[in-house]
Write a protein that holds these residues in place. Sequence first.
Motif, PDB file in Angstrom:
ATOM      1  N   GLN A 207       0.822  -1.211   0.000  1.00 30.88           N
ATOM      2  CA  GLN A 207       0.000   0.000   0.000  1.00 30.88           C
ATOM      3  C   GLN A 207       0.852   1.255   0.000  1.00 30.88           C
ATOM      4  N   ALA A 208       1.973   1.234   0.730  1.00 30.07           N
ATOM      5  CA  ALA A 208       2.860   2.396   0.768  1.00 30.07           C
ATOM      6  C   ALA A 208       3.446   2.691  -0.603  1.00 30.07           C
ATOM      7  N   GLY A 209       3.564   1.655  -1.431  1.00 29.89           N
ATOM      8  CA  GLY A 209       4.078   1.846  -2.783  1.00 29.89           C
ATOM      9  C   GLY A 209       3.036   2.320  -3.767  1.00 29.89           C
ATOM     10  N   GLY A 210       1.814   2.565  -3.283  1.00 26.28           N
ATOM     11  CA  GLY A 210       0.761   3.061  -4.146  1.00 26.28           C
ATOM     12  C   GLY A 210      -0.060   1.993  -4.823  1.00 26.28           C
ATOM     13  N   HIS A 211       0.075   0.732  -4.379  1.00 30.00           N
ATOM     14  CA  HIS A 211      -0.667  -0.366  -4.983  1.00 30.00           C
ATOM     15  C   HIS A 211      -1.786  -0.825  -4.049  1.00 30.00           C
ATOM     16  N   GLU A 212      -2.754  -1.543  -4.615  1.00 34.63           N
ATOM     17  CA  GLU A 212      -3.824  -2.102  -3.793  1.00 34.63           C
ATOM     18  C   GLU A 212      -3.339  -3.392  -3.144  1.00 34.63           C
ATOM     19  N   CYS A 213      -3.734  -3.585  -1.888  1.00 34.14           N
ATOM     20  CA  CYS A 213      -3.322  -4.784  -1.151  1.00 34.14           C
ATOM     21  C   CYS A 213      -4.567  -5.496  -0.641  1.00 34.14           C
ATOM     22  N   GLY A 214      -4.478  -6.808  -0.523  1.00 37.17           N
ATOM     23  CA  GLY A 214      -5.628  -7.588  -0.090  1.00 37.17           C
ATOM     24  C   GLY A 214      -5.774  -7.731   1.404  1.00 37.17           C
ATOM     25  N   CYS A 215      -4.797  -7.247   2.185  1.00 34.76           N
ATOM     26  CA  CYS A 215      -4.905  -7.388   3.643  1.00 34.76           C
ATOM     27  C   CYS A 215      -5.991  -6.457   4.174  1.00 34.76           C
ATOM     28  N   LEU A 216      -6.476  -6.743   5.360  1.00 37.91           N
ATOM     29  CA  LEU A 216      -7.559  -5.958   5.935  1.00 37.91           C
ATOM     30  C   LEU A 216      -7.057  -4.560   6.295  1.00 37.91           C
ATOM     31  N   PRO A 217      -7.591  -3.507   5.686  1.00 39.93           N
ATOM     32  CA  PRO A 217      -7.086  -2.143   5.945  1.00 39.93           C
ATOM     33  C   PRO A 217      -7.346  -1.672   7.370  1.00 39.93           C
ATOM     34  N   VAL A 218      -8.371  -2.230   8.016  1.00 42.65           N
ATOM     35  CA  VAL A 218      -8.679  -1.787   9.375  1.00 42.65           C
ATOM     36  C   VAL A 218      -7.542  -2.127  10.333  1.00 42.65           C
ATOM     37  N   LEU A 219      -6.785  -3.182  10.045  1.00 39.47           N
ATOM     38  CA  LEU A 219      -5.729  -3.603  10.972  1.00 39.47           C
ATOM     39  C   LEU A 219      -4.610  -2.564  11.054  1.00 39.47           C
ATOM     40  N   SER A 220      -4.207  -2.015   9.903  1.00 39.91           N
ATOM     41  CA  SER A 220      -3.138  -1.014   9.922  1.00 39.91           C
ATOM     42  C   SER A 220      -3.570   0.220  10.691  1.00 39.91           C
ATOM     43  N   ARG A 221      -4.861   0.569  10.584  1.00 41.68           N
ATOM     44  CA  ARG A 221      -5.352   1.734  11.328  1.00 41.68           C
ATOM     45  C   ARG A 221      -5.348   1.470  12.836  1.00 41.68           C
ATOM     46  N   LEU A 222      -5.753   0.269  13.227  1.00 37.11           N
ATOM     47  CA  LEU A 222      -5.766  -0.067  14.651  1.00 37.11           C
ATOM     48  C   LEU A 222      -4.345  -0.108  15.217  1.00 37.11           C
ATOM     49  N   ILE A 223      -3.407  -0.618  14.438  1.00 33.65           N
ATOM     50  CA  ILE A 223      -2.010  -0.657  14.872  1.00 33.65           C
ATOM     51  C   ILE A 223      -1.480   0.761  15.074  1.00 33.65           C
ATOM     52  N   MET A 224      -1.767   1.625  14.109  1.00 29.65           N
ATOM     53  CA  MET A 224      -1.249   2.988  14.182  1.00 29.65           C
ATOM     54  C   MET A 224      -1.910   3.770  15.312  1.00 29.65           C
ATOM     55  N   GLU A 225      -3.176   3.508  15.595  1.00 27.69           N
ATOM     56  CA  GLU A 225      -3.846   4.190  16.704  1.00 27.69           C
ATOM     57  C   GLU A 225      -3.140   3.885  18.024  1.00 27.69           C
ATOM     58  N   GLN A 226      -2.715   2.640  18.197  1.00 28.60           N
ATOM     59  CA  GLN A 226      -2.004   2.270  19.417  1.00 28.60           C
ATOM     60  C   GLN A 226      -0.649   2.970  19.502  1.00 28.60           C
ATOM     61  N   CYS A 227       0.073   3.026  18.381  1.00 28.37           N
ATOM     62  CA  CYS A 227       1.380   3.687  18.368  1.00 28.37           C
ATOM     63  C   CYS A 227       1.244   5.185  18.618  1.00 28.37           C
ATOM     64  N   VAL A 228       0.218   5.801  18.024  1.00 25.92           N
ATOM     65  CA  VAL A 228      -0.009   7.235  18.222  1.00 25.92           C
ATOM     66  C   VAL A 228      -0.345   7.525  19.677  1.00 25.92           C
ATOM     67  N   ALA A 229      -1.136   6.645  20.301  1.00 20.73           N
ATOM     68  CA  ALA A 229      -1.461   6.838  21.718  1.00 20.73           C
ATOM     69  C   ALA A 229      -0.198   6.780  22.576  1.00 20.73           C
ATOM     70  N   ARG A 230       0.721   5.907  22.213  1.00 22.60           N
ATOM     71  CA  ARG A 230       1.973   5.809  22.973  1.00 22.60           C
ATOM     72  C   ARG A 230       2.876   7.011  22.723  1.00 22.60           C
ATOM     73  N   LEU A 231       2.890   7.496  21.474  1.00 28.67           N
ATOM     74  CA  LEU A 231       3.655   8.694  21.149  1.00 28.67           C
ATOM     75  C   LEU A 231       3.089   9.905  21.880  1.00 28.67           C
TER      76      LEU A 231
END
Length: 350
Positions: A207-231
């Motif tokens: 996805q970072a390379g600008g392509h479509e990926c089949g993984c669940l997009p909600v997971l990356s958002r949940l991961i980043m929310e946790q990291c942002v909370a720690r930051l």
Amino acid sequence: MTKVHAPARRLSRLYLHACKQKSKSRKGSAAKSAVSGLILVAKACGNDVPRLTFWLSNSVVLRAIISKSFGENQFPISVGAAVGMKDDRNWNKKSLSLQWGSVSSRGIASAIEENFSDWENPLIFSAALEKVEAWIFSRIIESIWWQTFTPHMQSGVANEICTSMSSDSIKFYGRTSSSGDQQLEKFSSELWKKAFRDAYERICPVQAGGHECGCLPVLSRLIMEQCVARLDVAMFNAILRESANEIPTDPVADPISDVEVLPIPAGKASFGAGAQLKNAIGNWSRWLTDLFGIDDDDLLQDENSSDATEDDERKCNDASMKSFRLLNALSDLMMLPKDMLLSRTVRKEV
């Protein structure tokens, strides 16, 4: 998506085929083997975040397939349950706050072996998958935090970013420049914009390379929310130091050793600093929305669509998950007009 989730489909076919054999032992063996296999491949990934995200997505999809096969009423499972949330159609944001490293990577297999015995029951299979998902999820967060975010809090990486800029940028963003707080804010903005981008590339390079990926997009958002909370916690603690020369006290909650990575100087509380901090938070939130879809407006839309009986609880949960909640509160406090402190009610709230 078909290729990415091929392991989940194959494991589900194995399990459902065993269920048709009317043999409890074969059914239990298939469930136990699937869980053990997921643990084995996740351990083999080490700290490779894209591979861990791949297997997390497959585990969630496997559990969703099993749920659908046995009927949602009898066997309610949701994608959100992978990280401790309720039904993903009615997210409970408050329950998302996982303990850091709450599941030991050393004893995950033995823990599941000890706590789950009736493997013939599909509910036990689901519960074991949920434990595996929580373990993989916590490993991803730890890897992102220590590999991407923590280095950006140290002097070495910050200096490298300075030198990688053009000569004009170095002059403008220079850490030793005499122009002061504005240069500090600009440098911090560039630094954390790069950190968020690096985290995005680490979670899903496709996805970072600008392509479509089949993984669940909600997971990356949940991961980043946790990291942002720690930051949020790390920056909050660093800004509240009495001086810039104060040494960090906690490697987890207070890991920032180079105060020049902060958007405002440490130990200085003023209206101008509060406005500067609010502006930086706004920029970070926009970048996170562009990369991961983390948007505070979505929380408000969820509130409007909920039932009246759940309104108060949802407001409390959504407020707890707002991006940079501590820094937002700190900036509001810094920008508070001083004459308002004459009110006893306002003083009590402060």
